[in-house]
Design a protein around this motif. Structure first.
Motif, PDB file in Angstrom:
ATOM      1  N   ALA A 174       0.819  -1.215   0.000  1.00  0.00           N
ATOM      2  CA  ALA A 174       0.000   0.000   0.000  1.00  0.00           C
ATOM      3  C   ALA A 174       0.851   1.263   0.000  1.00  0.00           C
ATOM      4  N   ASP A 175       2.139   1.137   0.299  1.00  0.00           N
ATOM      5  CA  ASP A 175       3.020   2.293   0.377  1.00  0.00           C
ATOM      6  C   ASP A 175       3.756   2.487  -0.954  1.00  0.00           C
ATOM      7  N   ASN A 176       4.386   3.653  -1.090  1.00  0.00           N
ATOM      8  CA  ASN A 176       5.254   3.873  -2.255  1.00  0.00           C
ATOM      9  C   ASN A 176       6.501   3.007  -2.114  1.00  0.00           C
ATOM     10  N   ILE A 177       6.848   2.278  -3.149  1.00  0.00           N
ATOM     11  CA  ILE A 177       8.014   1.396  -3.134  1.00  0.00           C
ATOM     12  C   ILE A 177       9.092   2.001  -4.032  1.00  0.00           C
ATOM     13  N   VAL A 178      10.245   2.280  -3.434  1.00  0.00           N
ATOM     14  CA  VAL A 178      11.387   2.808  -4.182  1.00  0.00           C
ATOM     15  C   VAL A 178      12.399   1.677  -4.337  1.00  0.00           C
ATOM     16  N   ASN A 179      12.664   1.289  -5.577  1.00  0.00           N
ATOM     17  CA  ASN A 179      13.610   0.208  -5.853  1.00  0.00           C
ATOM     18  C   ASN A 179      14.916   0.815  -6.363  1.00  0.00           C
ATOM     19  N   PHE A 180      15.943   0.827  -5.493  1.00  0.00           N
ATOM     20  CA  PHE A 180      17.224   1.419  -5.860  1.00  0.00           C
ATOM     21  C   PHE A 180      18.038   0.505  -6.782  1.00  0.00           C
ATOM     22  N   SER A 181      17.660  -0.773  -6.851  1.00  0.00           N
ATOM     23  CA  SER A 181      18.425  -1.736  -7.651  1.00  0.00           C
ATOM     24  C   SER A 181      17.855  -1.939  -9.046  1.00  0.00           C
ATOM     25  N   ALA A 182      16.727  -1.304  -9.358  1.00  0.00           N
ATOM     26  CA  ALA A 182      16.064  -1.561 -10.640  1.00  0.00           C
ATOM     27  C   ALA A 182      16.894  -1.067 -11.822  1.00  0.00           C
ATOM     28  N   ASN A 183      17.542   0.082 -11.667  1.00  0.00           N
ATOM     29  CA  ASN A 183      18.348   0.651 -12.743  1.00  0.00           C
ATOM     30  C   ASN A 183      19.817   0.290 -12.545  1.00  0.00           C
ATOM     31  N   SER A 184      20.563   0.305 -13.645  1.00  0.00           N
ATOM     32  CA  SER A 184      21.960  -0.132 -13.594  1.00  0.00           C
ATOM     33  C   SER A 184      22.868   0.873 -12.898  1.00  0.00           C
ATOM     34  N   ALA A 185      22.488   2.154 -12.855  1.00  0.00           N
ATOM     35  CA  ALA A 185      23.332   3.183 -12.252  1.00  0.00           C
ATOM     36  C   ALA A 185      22.530   3.999 -11.242  1.00  0.00           C
ATOM     37  N   ARG A 186      23.213   4.418 -10.185  1.00  0.00           N
ATOM     38  CA  ARG A 186      22.598   5.252  -9.161  1.00  0.00           C
ATOM     39  C   ARG A 186      23.465   6.488  -8.950  1.00  0.00           C
ATOM     40  N   ARG A 187      22.841   7.641  -8.781  1.00  0.00           N
ATOM     41  CA  ARG A 187      23.577   8.886  -8.636  1.00  0.00           C
ATOM     42  C   ARG A 187      23.863   9.184  -7.160  1.00  0.00           C
ATOM     43  N   VAL A 188      25.083   9.601  -6.890  1.00  0.00           N
ATOM     44  CA  VAL A 188      25.473  10.043  -5.549  1.00  0.00           C
ATOM     45  C   VAL A 188      25.407  11.564  -5.527  1.00  0.00           C
ATOM     46  N   ASP A 189      24.604  12.144  -4.652  1.00  0.00           N
ATOM     47  CA  ASP A 189      24.408  13.594  -4.594  1.00  0.00           C
ATOM     48  C   ASP A 189      25.230  14.211  -3.466  1.00  0.00           C
ATOM     49  N   LEU A 190      26.190  15.049  -3.830  1.00  0.00           N
ATOM     50  CA  LEU A 190      27.025  15.758  -2.862  1.00  0.00           C
ATOM     51  C   LEU A 190      27.168  17.208  -3.296  1.00  0.00           C
ATOM     52  N   THR A 191      27.609  18.057  -2.377  1.00  0.00           N
ATOM     53  CA  THR A 191      27.893  19.457  -2.691  1.00  0.00           C
ATOM     54  C   THR A 191      29.279  19.815  -2.174  1.00  0.00           C
ATOM     55  N   ALA A 192      29.868  20.843  -2.770  1.00  0.00           N
ATOM     56  CA  ALA A 192      31.175  21.334  -2.342  1.00  0.00           C
ATOM     57  C   ALA A 192      31.119  22.855  -2.270  1.00  0.00           C
ATOM     58  N   GLN A 193      31.363  23.378  -1.087  1.00  0.00           N
ATOM     59  CA  GLN A 193      31.353  24.827  -0.888  1.00  0.00           C
ATOM     60  C   GLN A 193      32.754  25.395  -1.108  1.00  0.00           C
ATOM     61  N   LEU A 194      32.866  26.380  -2.007  1.00  0.00           N
ATOM     62  CA  LEU A 194      34.140  27.035  -2.294  1.00  0.00           C
ATOM     63  C   LEU A 194      34.161  28.426  -1.676  1.00  0.00           C
ATOM     64  N   ALA A 195      35.356  28.865  -1.322  1.00  0.00           N
ATOM     65  CA  ALA A 195      35.520  30.233  -0.825  1.00  0.00           C
ATOM     66  C   ALA A 195      35.479  31.216  -1.989  1.00  0.00           C
ATOM     67  N   HIS A 196      35.323  32.501  -1.667  1.00  0.00           N
ATOM     68  CA  HIS A 196      35.224  33.516  -2.716  1.00  0.00           C
ATOM     69  C   HIS A 196      36.483  33.585  -3.565  1.00  0.00           C
ATOM     70  N   SER A 197      37.637  33.308  -2.958  1.00  0.00           N
ATOM     71  CA  SER A 197      38.908  33.459  -3.676  1.00  0.00           C
ATOM     72  C   SER A 197      39.228  32.295  -4.600  1.00  0.00           C
ATOM     73  N   VAL A 198      38.444  31.230  -4.573  1.00  0.00           N
ATOM     74  CA  VAL A 198      38.703  30.048  -5.406  1.00  0.00           C
ATOM     75  C   VAL A 198      37.990  30.209  -6.750  1.00  0.00           C
ATOM     76  N   ASP A 199      38.740  29.977  -7.830  1.00  0.00           N
ATOM     77  CA  ASP A 199      38.155  30.039  -9.178  1.00  0.00           C
ATOM     78  C   ASP A 199      37.260  28.815  -9.387  1.00  0.00           C
ATOM     79  N   PRO A 200      35.948  28.996  -9.541  1.00  0.00           N
ATOM     80  CA  PRO A 200      35.052  27.834  -9.660  1.00  0.00           C
ATOM     81  C   PRO A 200      35.330  26.989 -10.907  1.00  0.00           C
ATOM     82  N   GLN A 201      35.706  27.596 -12.018  1.00  0.00           N
ATOM     83  CA  GLN A 201      35.965  26.828 -13.236  1.00  0.00           C
ATOM     84  C   GLN A 201      37.173  25.914 -13.057  1.00  0.00           C
ATOM     85  N   GLN A 202      38.227  26.440 -12.455  1.00  0.00           N
ATOM     86  CA  GLN A 202      39.400  25.620 -12.203  1.00  0.00           C
ATOM     87  C   GLN A 202      39.079  24.517 -11.203  1.00  0.00           C
TER      88      GLN A 202
END
Length: 272
Positions: free
Chosen positions: A165-193
């Motif tokens: 009766a509940d929503n079922i989330v199957n993490f194994s159904a697809n061949s790839a799974r995304r890992v979600d992370l973030t990285a905080q940079l200081a103002h002096s760091v060039d984001p493109q580099q």
């Protein structure tokens, strides 16, 4: 008087006790032999379906159902040994089933939900899922409940009806799974580099998939500087390894390039 008493006692033993003893011995023998036959049939059916490469979830479900049915038949046969009319017992069993079904509607709902889980197959044994408030690896789909091992190695049993009766989330159904992370940079760091360095380092992490390629993009600009999203892809079995290794890689890149610790700051301007 004594001879009449001896005669009555002998007649009682011959007429009632000896036949009852034979019936009891036959019932015990039937129970032992029947239990052995049930185990044999269950094992043979399991092996046969395994050789035919039937889904493991379906194998367990069919085997459990078969054992329950054969056990009921065995009880009816044993009762017939004692002279109990099996047709009457079958009717009594049916009536009891109705009464039990009314009182244990939840149990029957779990049974029906288990059948739908087998037919619709939203997941199978070995899949990593989230449902019914529980997240973990499916170990068994039973007649009435599903057994799940949570990531902290705690085994949990969930009623099939609640799970279905509940929503079922199957993490194994697809061949790839995304890992979600973030990285905080200081103002002096060039984001493109920084993005180029992080992409190169993440590609070196074991079990990170080259396709789809890791996402490293600018998420937002905030008071501390630039925040990046870092999203490598991997197989579900390697999720936590890639998750922790990516965090370590971000720390290594920052340390190797002497990036300052990001901290919010404000610029105050005096009115002229």
């Amino acid at each position: 008087m004594s001879s009449a008493l001896n005669f009555d006692l002998g007649s009682l033993v011959t007429t009632y006790l000896i036949p009852l003893a034979w019936q009891l011995a036959g019932a015990i023998l039937l129970w032992v032999v029947g239990g052995w036959v049930i185990n044999l049939v269950g094992n043979l059916s399991n092996r046969g379906m395994t050789r035919q490469k039937v889904e493991p979830t379906l194998i367990r479900y069919v085997e459990a159902t078969l054992r329950v049915i054969m056990r009921i038949v065995l009880v009816i046969v044993i009762l017939s040994v004692f002279g109990i009319e099996t047709t009457s017992f079958a009717a009594l069993l049916a009536a009891a089933g109705i009464a039990i079904g009314a009182a244990w509607s939840g149990l029957l709902a779990n049974f029906a939900a288990g059948a739908f889980l087998i037919i619709l197959r939203p997941f199978k044994v070995g899949d990593f899922i989230s449902g019914g408030g529980i997240t973990g690896t499916v170990r068994e789909i039973g007649l009435f409940a599903t057994t799940i091992d949570q990531p902290d190695n705690v085994r949990t049993t969930i009623g099939n009806n609640k799970l279905f009766a509940d929503n079922i989330v199957n993490f194994s159904a697809n061949s790839a799974r995304r890992v979600d992370l973030t990285a905080q940079l200081a103002h002096s760091v060039d984001p493109q580099q920084a993005m180029a360095l992080i992409r190169t380092r993440i590609a070196q992490i074991p079990n990170v998939l080259p396709d789809p390629a890791p996402d490293v993009e600018i998420l937002e600009f905030n008071a501390a500087g630039t925040k990046l999203i870092v999203r490598p892809y991997c197989h579900n079995d390697n999720y936590w390894q890639v998750y922790f290794d990516t965090n370590k890689a971000l720390a290594e890149v920052g340390g190797a390039n002497n990036w300052p610790i990001p901290a919010p700051h404000q610029v105050l301007r005096q009115p002229s």
